[in-house]
Motif scaffolding. Sequence first.
Motif, PDB file in Angstrom:
ATOM      1  N   PRO A 123       0.823  -1.221   0.000  1.00 42.86           N
ATOM      2  CA  PRO A 123       0.000   0.000   0.000  1.00 42.86           C
ATOM      3  C   PRO A 123       0.848   1.258   0.000  1.00 42.86           C
ATOM      4  O   PRO A 123       1.999   1.277   0.459  1.00 42.86           O
ATOM      5  N   PRO A 125       1.763   5.073   1.314  1.00 42.89           N
ATOM      6  CA  PRO A 125       1.791   5.598   2.686  1.00 42.89           C
ATOM      7  C   PRO A 125       0.446   6.215   3.067  1.00 42.89           C
ATOM      8  O   PRO A 125      -0.247   6.794   2.224  1.00 42.89           O
ATOM      9  N   ALA A 126       0.102   6.079   4.331  1.00 38.12           N
ATOM     10  CA  ALA A 126      -1.168   6.635   4.809  1.00 38.12           C
ATOM     11  C   ALA A 126      -1.211   8.148   4.653  1.00 38.12           C
ATOM     12  O   ALA A 126      -2.288   8.726   4.443  1.00 38.12           O
ATOM     13  N   ASP A 127      -0.051   8.813   4.734  1.00 33.06           N
ATOM     14  CA  ASP A 127      -0.002  10.271   4.589  1.00 33.06           C
ATOM     15  C   ASP A 127      -0.011  10.728   3.134  1.00 33.06           C
ATOM     16  O   ASP A 127      -0.098  11.932   2.865  1.00 33.06           O
ATOM     17  N   PRO A 129      -1.849   8.698   0.234  1.00 30.61           N
ATOM     18  CA  PRO A 129      -2.482   7.521  -0.388  1.00 30.61           C
ATOM     19  C   PRO A 129      -2.586   7.607  -1.903  1.00 30.61           C
ATOM     20  O   PRO A 129      -2.672   6.579  -2.574  1.00 30.61           O
ATOM     21  N   THR A 189       8.731   6.029   3.025  1.00 32.94           N
ATOM     22  CA  THR A 189       8.785   5.123   4.183  1.00 32.94           C
ATOM     23  C   THR A 189       9.956   4.151   4.129  1.00 32.94           C
ATOM     24  O   THR A 189       9.984   3.181   4.885  1.00 32.94           O
TER      25      THR A 189
END
Length: 320
Positions: A123, A125-127, A129, A189
């Motif tokens: 996936p 990164p959540a920061d 997307p 990341t």
Amino acid sequence: MVAVVVLIPVLVTLALWAFAWPAARTAPHDLPLGVAGPATATAQMEQRLEAREGAFEIHRYADERAARDAIEDRTVYGAVVATEQGPKLLTASAASPVVAQLLQQAVTQQAGGAQVQTVDVVPAPADDPRGAALTSSVLPMALAGIGAGAVVTLLGLRGWRAAGALVGAAALVGAVAAAMADTWLGVLTGNWWAEAGTLGLSTLAVSAGIAGLAALFGTPGIGLGGFIMMLLGNPFSGAGSAPEMLPEPVGVIGQWLPPGAGASLLRSVSFFDGAAAAGPALTLTWWAALGLGAVLLGGALQRRKAPVEPTAEREPARVG
């Protein structure tokens, strides 16, 4: 006056062609896609995918584990797994959120609109997307490289002094960019040093290319290098989608230029533990090495052309 009146529309036309044409023709072109499961279960699925002629490059795998490994190695962008409950889609939004969404739509359409189980193997990164931050980094890195190459040239630095300035500026840009994107924003990341090295190498490939062309062809080399890096390298990079989503041969050309190679290498070191990093790293290294070599060669040629001042003859002094 005539030159300015004619030149500006030509430049605008080239810019619109370089940026607008690939964006308007965005579609999969031999996009690597895996199909996993027994041949009897995947035969119909493969036929439906291959019906979209030229869209997908099908890779066959024995099971879901093998398909996951291929995604993590960046061999394919996703995979369709045949299960007893129906097709299962594996994606990697870190490789390209646009491609992940495209695959989901294509597989859902092939399944007749039925709900398809989707698993994001790698996936984003959540920061970030949607991958907007990584896409946005291509232009600043290109601008930093163009600026460094132009400044070194216009300040009159030559030879080893110019090469040292380019390497030092690139290293500093890489460290600052990694600190912002990884430490502060959290949109990268991977290993911090690998990211800083990638960003620095991307900048050096551009700046050395600019300075090298200027060292060989004079000030017009800056304009030529800027055209290659900005009007070709940036829109042809495929950073916003994927190189396989651009019309041929734009995607291939983009990966031969520093902006495209830099974006691909940054994805690899940030999200895939360095998988498939050799190709883009070699491209950036060649640009940097050839550019620095041209800078050193240009400096040596200028020293040889410099006129030698004649030694003043001394008159003997009178004694007494």
